[in-house]
Design a protein around this motif. Structure first.
Motif, PDB file in Angstrom:
ATOM      1  N   ASP A   1      13.614  29.119 -64.268  1.00 59.46           N
ATOM      2  CA  ASP A   1      13.560  30.457 -64.865  1.00 59.46           C
ATOM      3  C   ASP A   1      12.184  30.760 -65.433  1.00 59.46           C
ATOM      4  N   GLY A   2      11.570  31.831 -64.946  1.00 58.80           N
ATOM      5  CA  GLY A   2      10.249  32.229 -65.422  1.00 58.80           C
ATOM      6  C   GLY A   2       9.112  31.534 -64.698  1.00 58.80           C
ATOM      7  N   THR A   3       9.439  30.529 -63.890  1.00 60.39           N
ATOM      8  CA  THR A   3       8.424  29.797 -63.130  1.00 60.39           C
ATOM      9  C   THR A   3       8.612  30.019 -61.642  1.00 60.39           C
ATOM     10  N   LEU A   4       9.787  29.707 -61.152  1.00 58.14           N
ATOM     11  CA  LEU A   4      10.095  29.876 -59.735  1.00 58.14           C
ATOM     12  C   LEU A   4      10.702  31.256 -59.466  1.00 58.14           C
ATOM     13  N   VAL A   5      11.495  31.721 -60.418  1.00 62.37           N
ATOM     14  CA  VAL A   5      12.149  33.024 -60.264  1.00 62.37           C
ATOM     15  C   VAL A   5      11.897  33.895 -61.489  1.00 62.37           C
TER      16      VAL A   5
ATOM     17  N   ASP B   1      21.916  39.432 -58.715  1.00 65.44           N
ATOM     18  CA  ASP B   1      21.395  40.233 -57.610  1.00 65.44           C
ATOM     19  C   ASP B   1      20.082  40.934 -57.959  1.00 65.44           C
ATOM     20  N   ARG B   2      19.665  40.860 -59.224  1.00 64.78           N
ATOM     21  CA  ARG B   2      18.425  41.515 -59.645  1.00 64.78           C
ATOM     22  C   ARG B   2      17.253  40.544 -59.715  1.00 64.78           C
ATOM     23  N   ILE B   3      17.499  39.265 -59.527  1.00 64.30           N
ATOM     24  CA  ILE B   3      16.460  38.247 -59.661  1.00 64.30           C
ATOM     25  C   ILE B   3      15.541  38.240 -58.446  1.00 64.30           C
ATOM     26  N   GLU B   4      14.257  38.050 -58.715  1.00 60.23           N
ATOM     27  CA  GLU B   4      13.255  37.969 -57.639  1.00 60.23           C
ATOM     28  C   GLU B   4      12.541  36.626 -57.696  1.00 60.23           C
ATOM     29  N   LEU B   5      12.086  36.168 -56.543  1.00 65.86           N
ATOM     30  CA  LEU B   5      11.214  35.007 -56.490  1.00 65.86           C
ATOM     31  C   LEU B   5       9.850  35.362 -57.072  1.00 65.86           C
ATOM     32  N   ILE B   6       9.178  34.391 -57.667  1.00 67.17           N
ATOM     33  CA  ILE B   6       7.792  34.568 -58.077  1.00 67.17           C
ATOM     34  C   ILE B   6       6.935  34.066 -56.919  1.00 67.17           C
ATOM     35  N   ASP B   7       6.303  34.989 -56.257  1.00 68.04           N
ATOM     36  CA  ASP B   7       5.700  34.798 -54.935  1.00 68.04           C
ATOM     37  C   ASP B   7       4.778  33.588 -54.849  1.00 68.04           C
TER      38      ASP B   7
ATOM     39  N   LYS C   1      23.423  28.500 -58.488  1.00 70.12           N
ATOM     40  CA  LYS C   1      23.727  29.869 -58.048  1.00 70.12           C
ATOM     41  C   LYS C   1      22.455  30.716 -57.981  1.00 70.12           C
ATOM     42  N   THR C   2      21.525  30.478 -58.907  1.00 73.38           N
ATOM     43  CA  THR C   2      20.254  31.199 -58.902  1.00 73.38           C
ATOM     44  C   THR C   2      19.450  30.850 -57.659  1.00 73.38           C
ATOM     45  N   LEU C   3      19.332  29.569 -57.356  1.00 74.64           N
ATOM     46  CA  LEU C   3      18.574  29.135 -56.181  1.00 74.64           C
ATOM     47  C   LEU C   3      19.208  29.663 -54.895  1.00 74.64           C
ATOM     48  N   GLN C   4      20.531  29.676 -54.852  1.00 73.31           N
ATOM     49  CA  GLN C   4      21.230  30.216 -53.682  1.00 73.31           C
ATOM     50  C   GLN C   4      20.988  31.707 -53.544  1.00 73.31           C
ATOM     51  N   ALA C   5      20.993  32.414 -54.678  1.00 73.43           N
ATOM     52  CA  ALA C   5      20.841  33.873 -54.652  1.00 73.43           C
ATOM     53  C   ALA C   5      19.494  34.290 -54.079  1.00 73.43           C
ATOM     54  N   VAL C   6      18.452  33.483 -54.340  1.00 74.35           N
ATOM     55  CA  VAL C   6      17.113  33.830 -53.847  1.00 74.35           C
ATOM     56  C   VAL C   6      16.729  33.034 -52.591  1.00 74.35           C
ATOM     57  N   GLY C   7      17.638  32.192 -52.114  1.00 73.38           N
ATOM     58  CA  GLY C   7      17.461  31.545 -50.817  1.00 73.38           C
ATOM     59  C   GLY C   7      16.477  30.401 -50.752  1.00 73.38           C
ATOM     60  N   VAL C   8      16.358  29.628 -51.852  1.00 77.02           N
ATOM     61  CA  VAL C   8      15.395  28.515 -51.830  1.00 77.02           C
ATOM     62  C   VAL C   8      16.039  27.164 -52.150  1.00 77.02           C
ATOM     63  N   SER C   9      17.339  27.071 -52.067  1.00 76.83           N
ATOM     64  CA  SER C   9      18.029  25.819 -52.402  1.00 76.83           C
ATOM     65  C   SER C   9      17.519  24.637 -51.590  1.00 76.83           C
ATOM     66  N   ASP C  10      17.145  24.893 -50.338  1.00 74.57           N
ATOM     67  CA  ASP C  10      16.788  23.791 -49.430  1.00 74.57           C
ATOM     68  C   ASP C  10      15.362  23.285 -49.615  1.00 74.57           C
ATOM     69  N   LEU C  11      14.597  23.874 -50.526  1.00 79.03           N
ATOM     70  CA  LEU C  11      13.206  23.457 -50.710  1.00 79.03           C
ATOM     71  C   LEU C  11      13.080  22.182 -51.537  1.00 79.03           C
ATOM     72  N   PHE C  12      14.104  21.853 -52.324  1.00 82.23           N
ATOM     73  CA  PHE C  12      13.958  20.814 -53.340  1.00 82.23           C
ATOM     74  C   PHE C  12      14.846  19.608 -53.068  1.00 82.23           C
ATOM     75  N   ASP C  13      14.292  18.432 -53.385  1.00 79.10           N
ATOM     76  CA  ASP C  13      15.012  17.184 -53.151  1.00 79.10           C
ATOM     77  C   ASP C  13      16.063  16.916 -54.218  1.00 79.10           C
TER      78      ASP C  13
END
Length: 205
Positions: free
Chosen positions: A22-26, A95-101, A129-141
């Motif tokens: 929170d605040g770093t990745l999203v 649904d309002r959360i955005e990735l930090i580019d 749920k946050t990682l799933q919502a923004v589609g980055v769950s698979d990036l992290f080990d």
């Protein structure tokens, strides 16, 4: 996507990268604050958590913040009940959360090159749920959440546990963090820290 501007990572000698969420990745902190306000108002404690105090407390477990509010304002809020209400209110805003580019771009570029983990003061359910919502769950080990350690940020436990899971010595880990408590926790863990500034569309002059 939200943007924070150019972000350089000092990767020399680094063998793993650990990200706060929170605040770093999203870009989720404004919605966490809204959820806090909703939960506190529900329990008759509207306006006790000021926005600047909320941001200063970023990264700390919800129940710890409720304990502080009880002490500061002479309240008798149930930390577990407030935490549950706050979690429910936040999940309604996913649904309002955005990735930090810039941060996500680094994570995508490092995928497969270095082991990476999320280390967060949030609960596992909410973070997943946050990682799933923004589609980055698979990036992290690995994901290390509040319930995985006894002491939350600013204690170093959560970062030390992440390093252990990744199999990398703490001094060879790089941490990306936005909040004072998280930055302190990473420093206490003996890790290199990159401070992620507030997204440009939220930063104050």
């Amino acid at each position: 996507m939200a943007t924070v501007g150019p972000l350089e990572l000092p990767l020399d000698g680094i063998e793993a990268v650990i990200f706060d969420c929170d605040g770093t990745l999203v870009n989720s902190m404004p919605y966490h604050f809204e959820a806090w306000c909703e939960a506190l108002e529900y329990y008759g404690a509207a306006n006790v958590l000021k926005e600047d105090v909320f941001y200063a407390m970023g990264g700390r477990p919800t129940k710890d913040i409720v304990v502080d509010l009880n002490s500061d304002y002479g309240l008798k809020l149930d930390p577990e009940a407030v935490a549950m209400k706050k979690r429910e209110a936040f999940l309604q805003r996913l649904d309002r959360i955005e990735l930090i580019d810039e941060v996500v771009e680094h994570a995508r570029n490092l995928r497969g090159k270095l082991p990476m983990a999320i280390a967060t003061g949030g609960k596992r359910l909410v973070i997943e749920k946050t990682l799933q919502a923004v589609g980055v769950s698979d990036l992290f080990d690995d994901v290390v959440a509040a319930e995985d350690v006894t002491c939350g940020k600013p204690a170093p436990d959560i970062f030390l546990h992440a390093a252990k899971l990744l199999g990398v010595a703490p001094e060879k880990c790089l941490v990306l963090e936005d909040a004072p408590a998280g930055i302190m926790a990473a420093q206490l863990a003996g890790m290199t820290v990159v401070s992620v500034p507030a997204p440009l569309n939220l930063a104050t002059s």
